[in-house]
Design an enzyme around this catalytic site. Structure first.
Site, PDB file in Angstrom:
ATOM      1  N   GLY A 206      -9.273 -29.633 -61.859  1.00 21.99           N
ATOM      2  CA  GLY A 206     -10.013 -29.637 -63.198  1.00 21.99           C
ATOM      3  C   GLY A 206     -11.453 -30.091 -63.535  1.00 21.99           C
TER       4      GLY A 206
ATOM      5  CG  ASP B   9     -19.327 -41.379 -62.116  1.00 27.86           C
ATOM      6  OD1 ASP B   9     -18.937 -40.191 -61.741  1.00 27.86           O
ATOM      7  OD2 ASP B   9     -20.106 -42.112 -61.618  1.00 27.86           O
ATOM      8  N   GLY B  10     -17.299 -38.880 -63.689  1.00 33.16           N
ATOM      9  CA  GLY B  10     -17.697 -37.971 -64.856  1.00 33.16           C
ATOM     10  C   GLY B  10     -19.284 -37.572 -64.566  1.00 33.16           C
TER      11      GLY B  10
ATOM     12  CG  ASP C 138     -11.530 -26.607 -56.275  1.00 33.19           C
ATOM     13  OD1 ASP C 138     -11.026 -26.668 -55.070  1.00 33.19           O
ATOM     14  OD2 ASP C 138     -12.301 -27.621 -56.524  1.00 33.19           O
ATOM     15  CG  ASN C 139     -15.719 -25.780 -55.351  1.00 33.16           C
ATOM     16  OD1 ASN C 139     -15.664 -26.135 -56.359  1.00 33.16           O
ATOM     17  ND2 ASN C 139     -15.886 -26.493 -54.366  1.00 33.16           N
TER      18      ASN C 139
ATOM     19  NE  ARG D  73     -19.484 -33.970 -60.411  1.00 30.14           N
ATOM     20  CZ  ARG D  73     -20.126 -34.175 -59.458  1.00 30.14           C
ATOM     21  NH1 ARG D  73     -21.116 -35.096 -59.698  1.00 30.14           N
ATOM     22  NH2 ARG D  73     -20.034 -33.514 -58.499  1.00 30.14           N
TER      23      ARG D  73
ATOM     24  NE  ARG E 238     -21.632 -25.707 -63.577  1.00 31.40           N
ATOM     25  CZ  ARG E 238     -20.416 -25.996 -62.663  1.00 31.40           C
ATOM     26  NH1 ARG E 238     -20.962 -26.203 -61.310  1.00 31.40           N
ATOM     27  NH2 ARG E 238     -19.232 -26.148 -62.986  1.00 31.40           N
TER      28      ARG E 238
ATOM     29  NE  ARG F 153     -14.192 -24.067 -62.093  1.00 32.73           N
ATOM     30  CZ  ARG F 153     -15.087 -24.675 -61.386  1.00 32.73           C
ATOM     31  NH1 ARG F 153     -15.187 -24.852 -60.298  1.00 32.73           N
ATOM     32  NH2 ARG F 153     -16.228 -25.015 -62.167  1.00 32.73           N
TER      33      ARG F 153
HETATM   34  P1  AMP Z   1     -16.050 -30.412 -56.131  1.00 31.64           P
HETATM   35  O1  AMP Z   1     -15.703 -30.544 -54.490  1.00 31.64           O
HETATM   36  O2  AMP Z   1     -17.459 -31.024 -56.434  1.00 31.64           O
HETATM   37  O3  AMP Z   1     -15.923 -29.060 -56.315  1.00 31.64           O
HETATM   38  O4  AMP Z   1     -15.239 -31.361 -56.976  1.00 31.64           O
HETATM   39  C1  AMP Z   1     -13.582 -31.317 -56.836  1.00 31.64           C
HETATM   40  C2  AMP Z   1     -13.029 -32.141 -57.936  1.00 31.64           C
HETATM   41  O5  AMP Z   1     -13.509 -33.009 -58.333  1.00 31.64           O
HETATM   42  C3  AMP Z   1     -13.160 -31.315 -59.329  1.00 31.64           C
HETATM   43  O6  AMP Z   1     -12.138 -31.413 -59.998  1.00 31.64           O
HETATM   44  C4  AMP Z   1     -14.325 -32.126 -59.811  1.00 31.64           C
HETATM   45  O7  AMP Z   1     -14.477 -32.070 -61.209  1.00 31.64           O
HETATM   46  C5  AMP Z   1     -13.881 -33.384 -59.527  1.00 31.64           C
HETATM   47  N1  AMP Z   1     -15.155 -34.399 -59.313  1.00 31.64           N
HETATM   48  C6  AMP Z   1     -16.093 -34.379 -58.588  1.00 31.64           C
HETATM   49  N2  AMP Z   1     -16.989 -35.356 -58.677  1.00 31.64           N
HETATM   50  C7  AMP Z   1     -16.729 -36.020 -59.755  1.00 31.64           C
HETATM   51  C8  AMP Z   1     -17.268 -36.919 -60.566  1.00 31.64           C
HETATM   52  N3  AMP Z   1     -18.228 -37.699 -60.382  1.00 31.64           N
HETATM   53  N4  AMP Z   1     -16.635 -37.580 -61.746  1.00 31.64           N
HETATM   54  C9  AMP Z   1     -15.360 -36.844 -62.170  1.00 31.64           C
HETATM   55  N5  AMP Z   1     -15.004 -35.888 -61.191  1.00 31.64           N
HETATM   56  C10 AMP Z   1     -15.573 -35.547 -60.274  1.00 31.64           C
HETATM   57 MG    MG Z   2     -15.677 -27.647 -57.831  1.00 30.17          MG
END
Ligand code: AMP
Ligand code: MG
Length: 574
Positions: free
Chosen positions: A136, A171-172, A306-307, A139, A229, A236
């Site tokens: 999900g 931390d979002g 998810d990406n 952030r 963005r 996704r």
């Molecule tokens: P990513 O690999 O960056 O696509 O992130 C994978 C998952 O981790 C997704 O659900 C993102 O929303 C979550 N995520 C990544 N960085 C953070 C963050 N700093 N705070 C909260 N969720 C994060």
């Molecule tokens: Mg992602």
């Protein structure tokens, strides 16, 4: 984010740097911009898709919902660092508005415009080959879907706007360095002609974020930032996968029907055949996307499901990179350094692996294995054609020759060997991928009474070599032999150099966002110097133009950048 140790890119989570400034009235404040311009937020997906009835903003599993309503957490001192004017124009935002303090407040999440209805999306995904369950928007917060004056719909999403129910232990927030990279690269990709989510703005938050860049226990405070963005949708593969994994066919069906009717109306009303077509179309778009990445030397770095955008857009810029020297096994992602699952050469097969996950998710709606297989077949077919087309373009040929005879019946060699031999030569000695193809356009092939020597012909290409003096005599002679074959092949095409050069320079960029170049902009911005960011945003608008005044951004990766974090490899810590 992620861990260098377990390779899952999930653990350990950065700690919460500080408690957000609570300002419950901020997002409700009235905006002066609205008194001047009427913006229409249609939020079509919000109306069509299931919502989480619980609006509590704490980490939890969310079932039966695509979205949870959530407020961005206000930040201390928003300051706009950059705006992409083309994206502002897409949204009908005036330069006055984007330059206003109010704009910084809105796109830092401190204020909202009426019609905005902020949500975080619920999705799952396969990370590094394993099912990761619910992920999900941890952030990212979507503010709403705006309809512009031309009737186009654009979803606006803040990345780094504070915790959501999907933040798990993180931390979002997002740091300036990763936000600046996402901002610049989204726009650079667009101008390179590669499908991508766009970036409207980069806003500094005035707050620090705690990050352990190398996951070595040395966490430090870094400046925070938020990117806005923009895309038709951020759906996704993982949105579909989560409902399927939970056997929630009712919501899977709602999501697929909404996707079809809103984003692929040409495929007809929801039905098993239309869902099969949806899978085929996503497969085609993904193939075109990955062919475009391969042609420009882009490595995404974290191709988890998810990406993967259902529209075939490049999405979620993290530890991405453009090839400097042509090394097919290169990945910019430190977390993936051991398995190299997402290395350059593996991207086409990962694209299919990911589509198979989507196919599994859509199977309940299609209900027929052979129909699913046929839809997935579109991936390989499209990729083969796109690869052939993009390689021909890169080489300045009208088309890659597949046959062993010409139209007149005379024998010839198919181009596959010319291409394969070239890539083998490029990989054998450190050769800059971008510069080699850019300079290949300058090789003289026009027949002349006074033919240049092989060495003279090769001269423009030496600049692409990281250490030309180290090229062995044997490699040198193999390069010259290859070039002779290339010249003969171009002559066979009957294309004059002037025309070929123009065509090649329109597809082989001079400027790509090399990691060391992005790092120059980051280091300057961290010192409050925005000049490099501004210059780059401008240069990357015209990646195929010579722009001699900005030639320093087209140079091969310098020696100092070879092993420096951020310049050759990046961590997921963002
Ligand atoms: P990513 O690999 O960056 O696509 O992130 C994978 C998952 O981790 C997704 O659900 C993102 O929303 C979550 N995520 C990544 N960085 C953070 C963050 N700093 N705070 C909260 N969720 C994060
Ligand atoms: Mg992602």
């Amino acid at each position: 984010m992620g861990s260098a140790r377990d390779g899952t890119c999930r653990e350990p989570w950065p700690l919460r740097a500080r408690e957000p400034l609570a300002d419950p009235t901020a997002s409700a404040r009235e905006s002066c911009y609205e008194t001047q311009v009427k913006l229409e937020f249609t939020n079509r997906a919000w109306g069509a898709l299931p919502f989480d009835p619980n609006e509590e903003n704490r980490t939890r599993q969310v079932f039966g919902a695509c979205f949870t309503r959530v407020r961005p957490t206000p930040v201390k001192a928003p300051r706009t660092l950059a705006v992409a004017r083309e994206v502002a124009e897409l949204l009908d935002f005036t330069p006055d508005f984007t330059a206003s303090a109010e704009f910084a407040e809105i796109f830092a999440g401190n204020r909202s415009l009426s019609g905005m209805d902020p949500v975080a999306a619920c999705y799952g995904g396969h990370q590094f080959g394993s099912w990761a369950g619910q992920l999900g928007d941890g952030r990212a917060i979507s503010l709403g879907e705006l309809k512009n004056a031309r009737g186009e719909h654009w979803e606006l999403q803040l990345k780094g706007a504070g915790p959501t129910p999907y933040s798990r232990r993180a931390d979002g927030r997002a740091v300036l360095r990763s936000s600046l990279r996402e901002f610049l690269c989204s726009e650079a990709m667009h101008h390179l002609g590669i499908p991508t989510t766009r970036a409207l703005s980069l806003v500094a938050t005035g707050e620090d974020v705690l990050r352990d860049l190398l996951y070595d226990g040395n966490a430090r405070h870094e400046p925070g930032a938020i990117v806005c963005r923009v895309a038709p949708t951020f759906l996704r593969f993982g949105n579909f996968e989560l409902f399927a994994a939970r056997d929630d066919h009712e919501n899977l069906s709602k999501l697929a029907a909404h996707t079809l009717t809103t984003h692929f109306p040409e495929l007809g009303a929801p039905s098993p055949v239309a869902f099969q077509e949806l899978l085929a179309e996503v497969s085609r778009r993904t193939a075109e996307l990955i062919a475009a990445w391969m042609a420009k030397g882009f490595v995404h770095g974290v191709m988890n499901t998810d990406n993967m955008s259902v529209l075939g857009l490049t999405i979620d810029y993290g530890p991405f990179g453009f090839l400097d020297d042509f090394d097919p096994s290169w990945t910019p992602n430190i977390t993936d350094a051991s398995g190299r699952r997402y290395r350059y050469e593996n991207q086409p097969s990962i694209g299919l692996w990911n589509l198979v996950r989507l196919a599994h998710a859509l199977f309940p709606l299609i209900g027929d294995v052979s129909a699913v297989e046929a839809a997935l077949g579109a991936y390989g077919d499209t990729l083969t054609r796109a690869r052939s087309r993009t390689l021909a373009e890169k080489l300045g040929l009208r088309a890659l020759r597949q046959d062993e005879t010409r139209a007149d019946g005379s024998p010839c060699v198919p181009d596959a060997t010319l291409v394969d031999d070239l890539f083998e030569l490029l990989a054998a000695v450190e050769t800059d991928f971008t510069l080699f193809f850019r300079h290949l356009a300058d090789v003289v092939t026009d027949p002349a009474a006074d033919e240049p020597s092989d060495e003279a012909r090769f001269a423009p290409l030496w600049d692409a070599y990281y250490d030309a003096s180290a090229v062995s005599a044997d490699h040198r002679s193999r390069l010259l032999v290859w070039l002779r074959r290339y010249v003969a092949r171009v002559r066979d095409d009957g294309r004059p150099d002037s025309e070929r050069r123009q065509a090649m320079n329109a597809v082989n960029p001079k400027y790509v966002l090399r990691n060391y170049v992005a790092q120059l902009a980051i280091e300057a911005a961290e010192r409050s110097d925005l000049s490099v960011l501004e210059e780059l945003l401008d240069v990357l608008r015209h990646p195929f133009d010579e722009q001699p005044a900005h030639g320093r951004f087209a140079e091969k990766r310098p020696e100092w950048a070879r092993h420096r974090p951020g310049c050759s490899m990046l961590s997921c810590s963002s």
